[in-house]
Design a protein around this motif. Structure first.
Motif, mmCIF file in Angstrom:
data_model
loop_
_atom_site.group_PDB
_atom_site.id
_atom_site.type_symbol
_atom_site.label_atom_id
_atom_site.label_comp_id
_atom_site.label_asym_id
_atom_site.label_seq_id
_atom_site.Cartn_x
_atom_site.Cartn_y
_atom_site.Cartn_z
ATOM 1 N N ALA A 80 0.834 -1.196 0.000
ATOM 2 C CA ALA A 80 0.000 0.000 0.000
ATOM 3 C C ALA A 80 0.873 1.251 0.000
ATOM 4 O O ALA A 80 2.081 1.188 0.235
ATOM 5 C CB ALA A 80 -0.872 -0.004 1.254
ATOM 6 N N ASP A 81 0.228 2.383 -0.265
ATOM 7 C CA ASP A 81 0.862 3.663 0.018
ATOM 8 C C ASP A 81 -0.006 4.336 1.078
ATOM 9 O O ASP A 81 -1.028 3.778 1.494
ATOM 10 C CB ASP A 81 1.046 4.519 -1.239
ATOM 11 N N ASN A 83 -2.060 6.699 0.934
ATOM 12 C CA ASN A 83 -3.443 6.921 0.485
ATOM 13 C C ASN A 83 -4.295 5.661 0.660
ATOM 14 O O ASN A 83 -5.488 5.756 0.979
ATOM 15 C CB ASN A 83 -3.486 7.376 -0.975
ATOM 16 N N ASP A 84 -3.693 4.499 0.466
ATOM 17 C CA ASP A 84 -4.416 3.238 0.678
ATOM 18 C C ASP A 84 -4.773 3.055 2.159
ATOM 19 O O ASP A 84 -5.830 2.511 2.482
ATOM 20 C CB ASP A 84 -3.593 2.045 0.197
ATOM 21 N N ILE A 85 -3.890 3.517 3.043
ATOM 22 C CA ILE A 85 -4.185 3.429 4.476
ATOM 23 C C ILE A 85 -5.348 4.361 4.816
ATOM 24 O O ILE A 85 -6.260 3.985 5.554
ATOM 25 C CB ILE A 85 -2.943 3.749 5.330
ATOM 26 N N PHE A 86 -5.320 5.572 4.244
ATOM 27 C CA PHE A 86 -6.465 6.467 4.428
ATOM 28 C C PHE A 86 -7.747 5.808 3.922
ATOM 29 O O PHE A 86 -8.780 5.843 4.589
ATOM 30 C CB PHE A 86 -6.247 7.799 3.705
ATOM 31 N N ASP A 87 -7.694 5.183 2.752
ATOM 32 C CA ASP A 87 -8.879 4.523 2.196
ATOM 33 C C ASP A 87 -9.396 3.429 3.135
ATOM 34 O O ASP A 87 -10.610 3.269 3.305
ATOM 35 C CB ASP A 87 -8.582 3.930 0.817
ATOM 36 N N THR A 107 5.388 2.563 3.789
ATOM 37 C CA THR A 107 4.038 3.115 3.917
ATOM 38 C C THR A 107 3.750 3.645 5.315
ATOM 39 O O THR A 107 3.230 4.748 5.466
ATOM 40 C CB THR A 107 2.985 2.044 3.553
ATOM 41 N N PHE A 108 4.077 2.875 6.343
ATOM 42 C CA PHE A 108 3.707 3.302 7.690
ATOM 43 C C PHE A 108 4.523 4.502 8.147
ATOM 44 O O PHE A 108 4.005 5.370 8.844
ATOM 45 C CB PHE A 108 3.764 2.123 8.658
ATOM 46 N N THR A 109 5.775 4.588 7.749
ATOM 47 C CA THR A 109 6.560 5.790 8.052
ATOM 48 C C THR A 109 5.932 7.000 7.366
ATOM 49 O O THR A 109 5.752 8.055 7.986
ATOM 50 C CB THR A 109 8.029 5.617 7.607
ATOM 51 N N ASP A 110 5.577 6.848 6.103
ATOM 52 C CA ASP A 110 4.938 7.948 5.367
ATOM 53 C C ASP A 110 3.620 8.349 6.016
ATOM 54 O O ASP A 110 3.323 9.543 6.152
ATOM 55 C CB ASP A 110 4.689 7.554 3.906
ATOM 56 N N PHE A 111 2.822 7.363 6.416
ATOM 57 C CA PHE A 111 1.532 7.658 7.026
ATOM 58 C C PHE A 111 1.723 8.425 8.338
ATOM 59 O O PHE A 111 1.067 9.449 8.574
ATOM 60 C CB PHE A 111 0.730 6.379 7.260
ATOM 61 N N VAL A 112 2.621 7.943 9.189
ATOM 62 C CA VAL A 112 2.887 8.611 10.470
ATOM 63 C C VAL A 112 3.343 10.047 10.233
ATOM 64 O O VAL A 112 2.919 10.967 10.935
ATOM 65 C CB VAL A 112 3.934 7.814 11.284
#
Length: 160
Positions: A80-81, A83-87, A107-112
């Motif tokens: 995921a990226d 945006n997929d976590i947001f989705d 992905t999780f670093t980017d999300f955090v």
């Protein structure tokens, strides 16, 4: 939460099937014990279908006394990226007040880093970030006030 440290030793396994190392299991337990002490009780646990992430979620669920058979999995969290976590969050029923998601880097670093004033370079294996949002609708989290509660990793916890 990022999955625990996994093995690269079995070249016959696909990346999706890689297993946790014993040290990954132990470090995950250490973080899960910390979360239990802090009173973390998610309404929902959502995990990538990758073996290492799903097994990490089971370890944490057991320690947090969350029913293992109620862990939801999603292949969309694997590769995921952010945006997929947001989705994935937007798709949650608004009756769910807290969710613990298990997945992968980067992905999780980017999300955090979407929610942290000072960016982190890397959410380590078994690393956990807690973020709260001032909204009662998951789809509103990008525009709601938020609080970065804490970040914890196995290295930050003293040996017991």
């Amino acid at each position: 939460m990022r999955h625990g440290k996994s093995s690269w030793d079995d070249y016959g396994l696909s990346d999706h099937e890689r297993k946790l190392l014993d040290i990954g299991k132990e470090k995950t337990k250490k973080v899960a014990d910390f979360l239990k002490e802090k009173g973390i009780k998610p309404d929902l646990i959502l995990s990538s279908t990758a073996t290492r992430a799903h097994n990490t979620s089971k370890i944490v669920a057991q320690i947090l006394e969350y029913p293992i058979d109620e862990i939801k999995t999603s292949r969309d969290i694997y590769h995921a990226d952010d945006n997929d976590i947001f989705d994935a969050l937007f798709a949650l029923d608004n009756s769910v007040n807290s969710v613990l998601i298990f997945g992968h880097n980067p992905t999780f670093t980017d999300f955090v880093n979407n929610f942290k004033e000072i960016e982190i370079d890397n959410l380590p294996t078994s690393g956990f970030a807690a973020i709260s949002f001032s909204t009662d609708k998951w789809e509103n989290i990008p525009n709601s006030k938020h609080k970065f509660e804490f970040l914890i990793s196995p290295k930050m916890l003293k040996d017991k």
